[in-house]
Design a protein around this motif. Structure first.
Motif, PDB file in Angstrom:
ATOM      1  N   LEU A   1       1.039  -1.013   0.221  1.00  0.00           N
ATOM      2  CA  LEU A   1       0.585  -0.058   0.307  1.00  0.00           C
ATOM      3  C   LEU A   1       1.174   1.392  -0.329  1.00  0.00           C
ATOM      4  O   LEU A   1       0.538   2.363  -0.392  1.00  0.00           O
ATOM      5  N   ALA A   2       1.707   0.968   0.920  1.00  0.00           N
ATOM      6  CA  ALA A   2       2.882   2.215   0.795  1.00  0.00           C
ATOM      7  C   ALA A   2       3.683   2.675  -0.246  1.00  0.00           C
ATOM      8  O   ALA A   2       3.541   4.088  -0.605  1.00  0.00           O
ATOM      9  N   ASP A   3       3.351   1.818  -1.719  1.00  0.00           N
ATOM     10  CA  ASP A   3       3.874   2.118  -2.589  1.00  0.00           C
ATOM     11  C   ASP A   3       3.208   2.836  -3.648  1.00  0.00           C
ATOM     12  O   ASP A   3       3.477   2.878  -4.445  1.00  0.00           O
ATOM     13  N   LEU A   4       1.791   2.015  -3.594  1.00  0.00           N
ATOM     14  CA  LEU A   4       0.873   1.954  -4.054  1.00  0.00           C
ATOM     15  C   LEU A   4       0.515   3.550  -4.548  1.00  0.00           C
ATOM     16  O   LEU A   4      -0.010   4.668  -4.886  1.00  0.00           O
ATOM     17  N   VAL A   5       0.283   3.939  -2.784  1.00  0.00           N
ATOM     18  CA  VAL A   5      -0.885   5.277  -1.810  1.00  0.00           C
ATOM     19  C   VAL A   5       0.239   5.829  -2.287  1.00  0.00           C
ATOM     20  O   VAL A   5       0.973   6.683  -0.592  1.00  0.00           O
TER      21      VAL A   5
ATOM     22  N   ALA B   1     -12.089   1.885   4.051  1.00  0.00           N
ATOM     23  CA  ALA B   1     -12.612   2.602   2.649  1.00  0.00           C
ATOM     24  C   ALA B   1     -11.470   3.419   1.995  1.00  0.00           C
ATOM     25  O   ALA B   1     -11.928   3.266   1.316  1.00  0.00           O
ATOM     26  N   VAL B   2     -10.841   4.700   2.871  1.00  0.00           N
ATOM     27  CA  VAL B   2      -9.640   5.740   2.597  1.00  0.00           C
ATOM     28  C   VAL B   2      -8.731   4.620   1.818  1.00  0.00           C
ATOM     29  O   VAL B   2      -8.904   5.053   1.048  1.00  0.00           O
ATOM     30  N   LEU B   3      -8.373   3.447   2.659  1.00  0.00           N
ATOM     31  CA  LEU B   3      -7.245   3.067   1.582  1.00  0.00           C
ATOM     32  C   LEU B   3      -8.038   1.749   0.875  1.00  0.00           C
ATOM     33  O   LEU B   3      -6.558   2.003  -0.166  1.00  0.00           O
ATOM     34  N   MET B   4      -8.937   1.448   1.014  1.00  0.00           N
ATOM     35  CA  MET B   4      -9.214   0.063  -0.831  1.00  0.00           C
ATOM     36  C   MET B   4      -9.790   1.546  -1.254  1.00  0.00           C
ATOM     37  O   MET B   4      -8.939   0.888  -2.742  1.00  0.00           O
ATOM     38  N   GLU B   5     -10.258   2.751  -1.564  1.00  0.00           N
ATOM     39  CA  GLU B   5      -9.883   3.531  -2.592  1.00  0.00           C
ATOM     40  C   GLU B   5      -9.076   3.964  -3.191  1.00  0.00           C
ATOM     41  O   GLU B   5      -9.118   4.240  -4.452  1.00  0.00           O
TER      42      GLU B   5
ATOM     43  N   ARG C   1      -7.871   3.765  -6.266  1.00  0.00           N
ATOM     44  CA  ARG C   1      -7.727   5.865  -7.392  1.00  0.00           C
ATOM     45  C   ARG C   1      -6.256   5.190  -8.572  1.00  0.00           C
ATOM     46  O   ARG C   1      -5.827   5.177  -9.586  1.00  0.00           O
ATOM     47  N   ALA C   2      -5.916   4.688  -7.450  1.00  0.00           N
ATOM     48  CA  ALA C   2      -4.093   4.333  -7.944  1.00  0.00           C
ATOM     49  C   ALA C   2      -3.683   3.669  -9.196  1.00  0.00           C
ATOM     50  O   ALA C   2      -3.399   3.775 -10.054  1.00  0.00           O
TER      51      ALA C   2
END
Lengths: 430, 430
Positions: free
Chosen positions: A58-62, A144-148, A152-153
Motif C-alpha cells: 500500500l505504501a508504494d501504491l498510495v 474505505a479510504v485505503l481501499m479506494e 484510484r492508484a
C-alpha cells in the motif's frame, strides 16, 4: 453542450473526498458506539490498520500526501442536521429512538480524533488512540479510504474508454450474480460491503442492483448513509471488538472467561429481537456455546464469521437443540467470505432447518477480480482492529487460526482459558 | 446540479431523430451513387423494404405516426457545409477528389424523394420510386430507422436501471469479442454495421471499441458520418444493386448475360486499386468467374457475400490460379453473416494463401441476443432492395437460394442464362 459552470466548479476541488459523511459507516459501529458510550466511555483503546495481504504494498501504491489529505478531510466532518434527524427519528429494527438523546448530543458534537501514520516495509502503519467511543469510529472510514485510494492508484493509468469497459464488465458480473441469487427461494440478504468496497459510488450502485434485482430478498445495507439516501433498512448488530476489549480489560483468568458473556449481558439490557445476535467465534465457537448461560439460548440468532460456515451453523443448531430450543425459530447470519456459490450451497443445506440470512461483503462491493491486467484491482484483506485497551494487548482467536491476532503468549493463555484445542486453518480471502 | 437549460431544451424536441445527416449512410452508397449519376442518371427504379424475419411484426411494434415523423425528418436533411467539405476534400482509398465536382454540386442540392408507406399482415410496405441516384440513397436510412424504432419500442418498457444493465452487458459482450479478435494475427476488419445497427449511438460506440481494442487491425467504418467525426477511413466498394438494375435493363438474354460485366466495366473506368473489388455472387459466383473477361483477373479482390464463405474464397483462389494470378497478392473480403468464431476460422484457413479482410456487420452493431426476455432485441433480417428498373422486375440469385429475390419466372430465366444449377440452402441469420 458543456456546462461551463459545472466544469469550473469540478476543477476547484482540492481533493475528491472519499468519505463525505460521518454516517458513511456501518450501522453496527453506531450501535456498538452507543453501548460503549454507556458502559465504557473512558476506556482508552488503540485501533490499528493491518493489511493481511502483504503482496499489496500500500505504501508504494498510495501517496502519503493524498492519504493524509483524505484522513484530514474525515477529521473535518461532523454530523449534519439531516443525518442527526435521521438517526434520531428513524425506526431501526422496528424500534423508534434506537439512539438515546444523550448519545445523540455527544455524537452531534463529535469529531474523529487524531491519527498516527508511518510507513514500514511498503505498508502504512495507521493507528488511532484515545477514548474507545471516539477511536472505534475510525475503523470503517480508515478502511474505505485505503481501499479506494489503492483503487484510484490503479485506475489512474487507465484511459477513458478502458474505464467505461471496466465498469460495464463489473456491472455485468454483479448482475449475473443477482440473476443467480434471484432463484434462491426465501433468500434474505443484506449489503455488508462498506469496509472493503471498491469505492463509495460503486457500493451505492451495488446496493441499487440488489434493490432492483432482489426485491424483498434484499433486506438492507450496513451503510447508514446509503440506507438514509435510499430509504433502506440499516443492518447490523455487534462485532468482535466488544469481546476483545472486554477480555483485555479482565484482570484475571476467571474474569477473562466471563468477559464474552459480560458483553452480551450488557447488550441484552440494551437491545431485543433481531438485535440479539450472538457472535460466538471470538474465542472459539464450540467452547463459547458449551459454557453459555441459559438466557443466551433465548437470543434470536447467531452470526457465523469464521471457520467452516456450514459447520458453524450445525454447531449452533445442535446447541439450540441441546438446550431445548427449536432451531427453525432461530436465525443464522452468515457473513464471512461469501460469494454466490456459497450462498446457494448454504441456502440449500439449511432450508427448513433454521432461518438463514446473509451479510454479503467484499465479493458484492469489490469483485473486480479478473478485470485488469495483473489483477491490480482484486480485493485484499485489510482490517482495522482494536489492538490494545488500557495498555493491554487484545487477542482474537476466531474459528480459523489464520485470523488469530495478539501476542503469542496471550494467544496461548486465551486458548487455555477458553479451552480451544486444534483448529482447522482456512484461507482468508477477503 | 441539474442543468435546467439543458433539461428544458431536451423537452422541446418533438422527436428524437434517428438519422440526422445525409452522410449517416454507407460509403459505397455514395460511390455507387456517383457511378449511377454518371451512367444511369435518369433510370427510374423502385426500392422496397423487405423484412425476411416475418415473426418480427414491425407494423405491430412500430407506431406509424412515429415512423412517418422519422422518414419526414430524413427528407428534410441536406448536406451540411462541413459534410460537403469532407466529401470534397478528404482522401478516400488514397485518392483525392474521389467525388467529382459535378456530382458534389448535385449532392449539395439533394433531398431524398417521397416515400410510400402501407401496412399489410403486420408488416410495413415501404417503397421509394424515382430516378435511381435519388432513390438508392433511401436504402440505408430506411433500414436504420426501422431497426432503431423497433429497438425503441422494446426499450420503452424498460426501467432506468434495467437499461444501464442492458448496455453494460452489451458492452461487455462486444469487448469479449474484441479481446478474441485481438489475438488473430494480421487481422484486417472494418465496421459494415450501419444498416442493421441497434442505434446510431451504439454503432458509434462499437466503432470506438474497435479503435480502442484493435488498433491497426481496425481499418475503418462504412459509415461516412462516423468516419468523418472520428477521423477514420470510410470503407466500401459496390453492391448487388448495380448488377441487379443493369440486368433488369437488359433487353434480351445475351444482354442479360453481359450485364454483370458491364457493371464492372463502368466501375473499371472510374476506380482503381482497392476499389476494384468483384462482387461475384449476384447470379452465382461459379458461373460469373468462369465467364469473366481476362481484365477482371487484374482486379484487386473479391467480396464474398453469400453461400459458404470458405467455399467462396476457395472458388476465387482456384479462379485466380487458373488465370495465372498469384492469390497471395489478391484480397478476399468476407462480409456475410460474420461473428468472431467465423472470423477466427476464416483467418486461420486462408492465412498465407490470400489476403483477407472482414466487413463485420450485424453481429458487431446489433448483438443484443440473449439480453432481454423473449429476446425482443435480437437482430432480424431487414433489407431494402431495388425491386424494379424502368418497370421491369429485378432478380437476385446469390449463392444461397434463400436470399433469392424476384418473380419466379424471371428467377428461372436468370438461372438458365447464368447457368446456375443446384444450390445449397443456408439459413439467413441477419
Amino acid at each position: 453542450m458543456v456546462d461551463i459552470a459545472t466544469r469550473v466548479w469540478n476543477h476547484k476541488w482540492k481533493i475528491d473526498p472519499i468519505v463525505r459523511s460521518l454516517i458513511d459507516t456501518d450501522f453496527y459501529k453506531l450501535l456498538m458506539c452507543q453501548s460503549v458510550f454507556r458502559n465504557h466511555r473512558d476506556t482508552r483503546v488503540t485501533f490499528s490498520l493491518i493489511n493481511r495481504t502483504k503482496s499489496v504494498r500500500l505504501a508504494d501504491l498510495v501517496d502519503e500526501v493524498e492519504l493524509r489529505e483524505q484522513l484530514d478531510h474525515i477529521r473535518s466532518l461532523s454530523l449534519s442536521r439531516g443525518e442527526s434527524t435521521w438517526l434520531r427519528g428513524n425506526t431501526f429494527y422496528g424500534k423508534r429512538q434506537m439512539f438515546t438523546p444523550d448519545f445523540m448530543d455527544w455524537f452531534e458534537h463529535f469529531r474523529l480524533p487524531p491519527y498516527h501514520l508511518d510507513k514500514r516495509d511498503g505498508q502504512y502503519e495507521l493507528t488511532f488512540e484515545g477514548p474507545w467511543p471516539e477511536v472505534m469510529l475510525w475503523e470503517i472510514p480508515a478502511l474505505a479510504v485505503l481501499m479506494e485510494l489503492r483503487g484510484r492508484a490503479v485506475l489512474r493509468d487507465m484511459g477513458r474508454f478502458e474505464l467505461q469497459i471496466l465498469y460495464a464488465q463489473a456491472m455485468t458480473k454483479l448482475w449475473e450474480k443477482v440473476e443467480r441469487l434471484k432463484r434462491i427461494p426465501g433468500l434474505k440478504l443484506a449489503d455488508f460491503g462498506t469496509r472493503r468496497r471498491h469505492s463509495f459510488l460503486w457500493q451505492d450502485w451495488c446496493v441499487q442492483a440488489l434493490q432492483e434485482g432482489l426485491g424483498d430478498a434484499f433486506t438492507g445495507t450496513s451503510n447508514c448513509l446509503i440506507a438514509k439516501n435510499r430509504d433502506l433498512e440499516a443492518i447490523g448488530t455487534n462485532a468482535h471488538e466488544l469481546p476483545m476489549v472486554y477480555a483485555a480489560l479482565a484482570d484475571d483468568d476467571a474474569a477473562l472467561a466471563k468477559a464474552p458473556y459480560d458483553v452480551l449481558s450488557d447488550w441484552h439490557e440494551e437491545h431485543d429481537g433481531n438485535l440479539r445476535i450472538i457472535l460466538p467465534d471470538t474465542y472459539g465457537t464450540a467452547g463459547f456455546l458449551r459454557n453459555a448461560p441459559d438466557w443466551l439460548t433465548q437470543w434470536t440468532g447467531i452470526r457465523i464469521d469464521s471457520g467452516d460456515p456450514a459447520e458453524g451453523a450445525e454447531t449452533a443448531i445442535a446447541w439450540w437443540k441441546s438446550r431445548g430450543e427449536d432451531p427453525r425459530e432461530k436465525l443464522v447470519i452468515f457473513s464471512d467470505g461469501l460469494d454466490v456459490g456459497r450462498i446457494e450451497d448454504l441456502s440449500a443445506r439449511f432450508r427448513g432447518r433454521v432461518r438463514v440470512s446473509f451479510g454479503w461483503g467484499t465479493m458484492l462491493t469489490n469483485d473486480f477480480i479478473g478485470l485488469t491486467e495483473g489483477d491490480r484491482l482484486a480485493p485484499f484483506s485489510l482490517v482495522c482492529k482494536a489492538v490494545a485497551a488500557e495498555g493491554r494487548p487484545t487477542v482474537k482467536l476466531s474459528d480459523n487460526p489464520r485470523k488469530a491476532m495478539g501476542p503469542e503468549g496471550e494467544i496461548a493463555r486465551y486458548k487455555r482459558v477458553f479451552g480451544v484445542g486444534e483448529q482447522v486453518e482456512r484461507d482468508v480471502v477477503v
